[in-house]
Enzyme design. Structure first.
Site, PDB file in Angstrom:
ATOM      1  N   THR A 231     -43.589 -76.340-111.287  1.00 37.36           N
ATOM      2  CA  THR A 231     -42.333 -76.445-112.389  1.00 37.36           C
ATOM      3  C   THR A 231     -42.170 -77.821-112.820  1.00 37.36           C
ATOM      4  OG1 THR A 231     -41.076 -76.792-110.085  1.00 37.36           O
ATOM      5  CG2 THR A 231     -41.499 -74.715-110.847  1.00 37.36           C
TER       6      THR A 231
ATOM      7  N   THR B 202     -32.282 -77.084 -95.589  1.00 37.60           N
ATOM      8  CA  THR B 202     -31.372 -77.778 -95.947  1.00 37.60           C
ATOM      9  C   THR B 202     -30.918 -77.922 -94.948  1.00 37.60           C
ATOM     10  OG1 THR B 202     -30.034 -78.935 -97.045  1.00 37.60           O
ATOM     11  CG2 THR B 202     -30.889 -76.503 -97.050  1.00 37.60           C
ATOM     12  N   ASP B 203     -29.762 -78.976 -94.111  1.00 36.46           N
ATOM     13  CA  ASP B 203     -28.390 -79.110 -93.757  1.00 36.46           C
ATOM     14  C   ASP B 203     -27.841 -78.792 -94.926  1.00 36.46           C
ATOM     15  OD1 ASP B 203     -28.428 -81.433 -95.791  1.00 36.46           O
ATOM     16  OD2 ASP B 203     -27.756 -82.291 -94.185  1.00 36.46           O
TER      17      ASP B 203
ATOM     18  N   TYR C  97     -27.748 -73.245-105.167  1.00 36.78           N
ATOM     19  CA  TYR C  97     -28.941 -73.579-103.998  1.00 36.78           C
ATOM     20  C   TYR C  97     -28.856 -73.232-102.809  1.00 36.78           C
ATOM     21  CZ  TYR C  97     -30.886 -77.468-101.600  1.00 36.78           C
ATOM     22  OH  TYR C  97     -31.861 -77.608-100.255  1.00 36.78           O
TER      23      TYR C  97
ATOM     24  N   LYS D 216     -30.455 -71.388 -99.988  1.00 39.55           N
ATOM     25  CA  LYS D 216     -31.406 -71.767 -99.096  1.00 39.55           C
ATOM     26  C   LYS D 216     -31.181 -70.740 -98.028  1.00 39.55           C
ATOM     27  CE  LYS D 216     -34.299 -74.060 -98.607  1.00 39.55           C
ATOM     28  NZ  LYS D 216     -36.198 -73.574 -98.680  1.00 39.55           N
TER      29      LYS D 216
END
Length: 332
Positions: free
Chosen positions: A36, A121-122, A148, A152
């Site tokens: 992408t 991710t955090d 997002y 996740k």
């Protein structure tokens, strides 16, 4: 493990991991990437041909994914849609890649018995108050703020369910914000660096006081390799480097390193759902797997990152106009 499959290995942190593994081990690596806008073959240049292979494809392609899983000892899953602003303007690709894609990989792991490590991710934990003394730990409840981070979070929960329900051999890591070479110019640090190179004043959301916990991509890569080799199946490990900095601090360090007055930036209207502060407690990784970050000096890391973008304009220049056009639509 002799043969690794890395999904999303043409992206920023994925390509850094590929370089790290090939430079520091004898393993062979296959990259599966859809290419992408955020993936670049230029990020994989200079790798040893005898130990590296690239496959262009979609992690939602079940037959391709299962075939590749069967041919490799372990899989590290970096592939994701990962930009908060993009998720606000168009969440559908985030649901498809982050949720459906991870489901597809888990089913392939279930069918083949292949070891899987899932990169997260955090941001799945939401945010902390600026004056909160606490940090995120592996037991912090999930509280995502954006399309997002919510996708996740969902992908993490899928991994946990497939470990418990089907015995998939998987681990998870949640990392703080990465910086370093080969990061797409839509992201915070490279955008500011390339704007200054172009004579454009950096812009900060809100009052610029939002805090992120920064880690050099090479430290992230070394931690992932350590988890892959020594981590306990079913466990989650947080990866950080005690790098808390406000966005304003980061921009001012960049400006200073680039010889520009430290007040040469503008504040713009904040984005919706902008998390206040991230902070990682990575003591489990240190205590259980004996891992430590190498890049402790954030200013030195930024100086090296600035030098890389100055020296590699041919890499980032093709991305710049499109990235800035997207921001122009929102006035950011």
């Amino acid at each position: 493990m002799d043969n690794l499959l890395v999904t999303g290995g043409a992206g920023f942190i994925g390509s850094d991991f590929v370089h790290y593994v090939l430079e520091n081990t004898d393993m062979s690596v296959t990259v599966l990437d859809k290419l992408t806008y955020a993936g670049s073959l230029a990020s994989l240049e200079g790798l040893p041909a005898e130990r590296f292979r690239f496959v262009q494809g979609d992690i939602c392609d079940a037959s391709l994914v299962t075939e590749l899983f069967a041919a490799h000892d372990a899989v590290v899953h970096y592939a994701a849609e990962s930009h908060n602003d993009n998720s606000l303007s168009g969440p559908a690709p985030f649901v498809q890649t982050n949720l459906v894609g991870t489901f597809t990989l888990l089913e392939a792991a279930r069918a083949t018995g292949t070891r899987l490590h899932h990169i997260s991710t955090d941001e799945v934990y939401g945010d902390l108050e600026l004056d909160d003394p606490d940090r995120f730990t592996e037991s912090t409840p999930y509280n995502p703020s954006s399309p997002y981070s919510s996708t996740k979070a969902g992908s993490d929960l899928l991994v946990r369910a497939w470990v418990r329900s089907f015995g998939v051999a998987a681990t998870i890591s949640n990392c703080s914000n990465n910086y370093g070479p080969r990061q797409h110019v839509e992201k915070f640090i490279p955008r500011q660096i390339t704007n200054v190179i172009d004579g454009v004043r950096p812009r900060l959301y809100g009052d610029g006081r939002n805090v992120r916990d920064w880690i050099h991509a090479d430290d992230h890569s070394s931690a992932v390799l350590r988890i892959l080799e020594r981590g306990r199946i079913g466990e989650t490990y947080l990866i950080g480097a005690d790098g808390e900095k406000s966005n304003r601090d980061v921009v001012e360090i960049i400006l200073e390193e680039m010889g520009v007055p430290t007040d040469a930036y503008d504040l713009v209207v904040d984005r919706p759902g902008h998390d206040k502060r991230y902070a990682i407690d990575w003591s489990k990784l240190r205590d259980e797997l004996d891992w430590e970050p190498r890049y402790r000096d954030f200013r030195a890391g930024i100086a090296a990152t600035v030098a890389w973008y100055r020296a590699n304009e041919a890499w980032w220049r093709p991305q710049k106009a499109e990235a800035e056009a997207k921001y122009a639509v929102t006035g950011h």
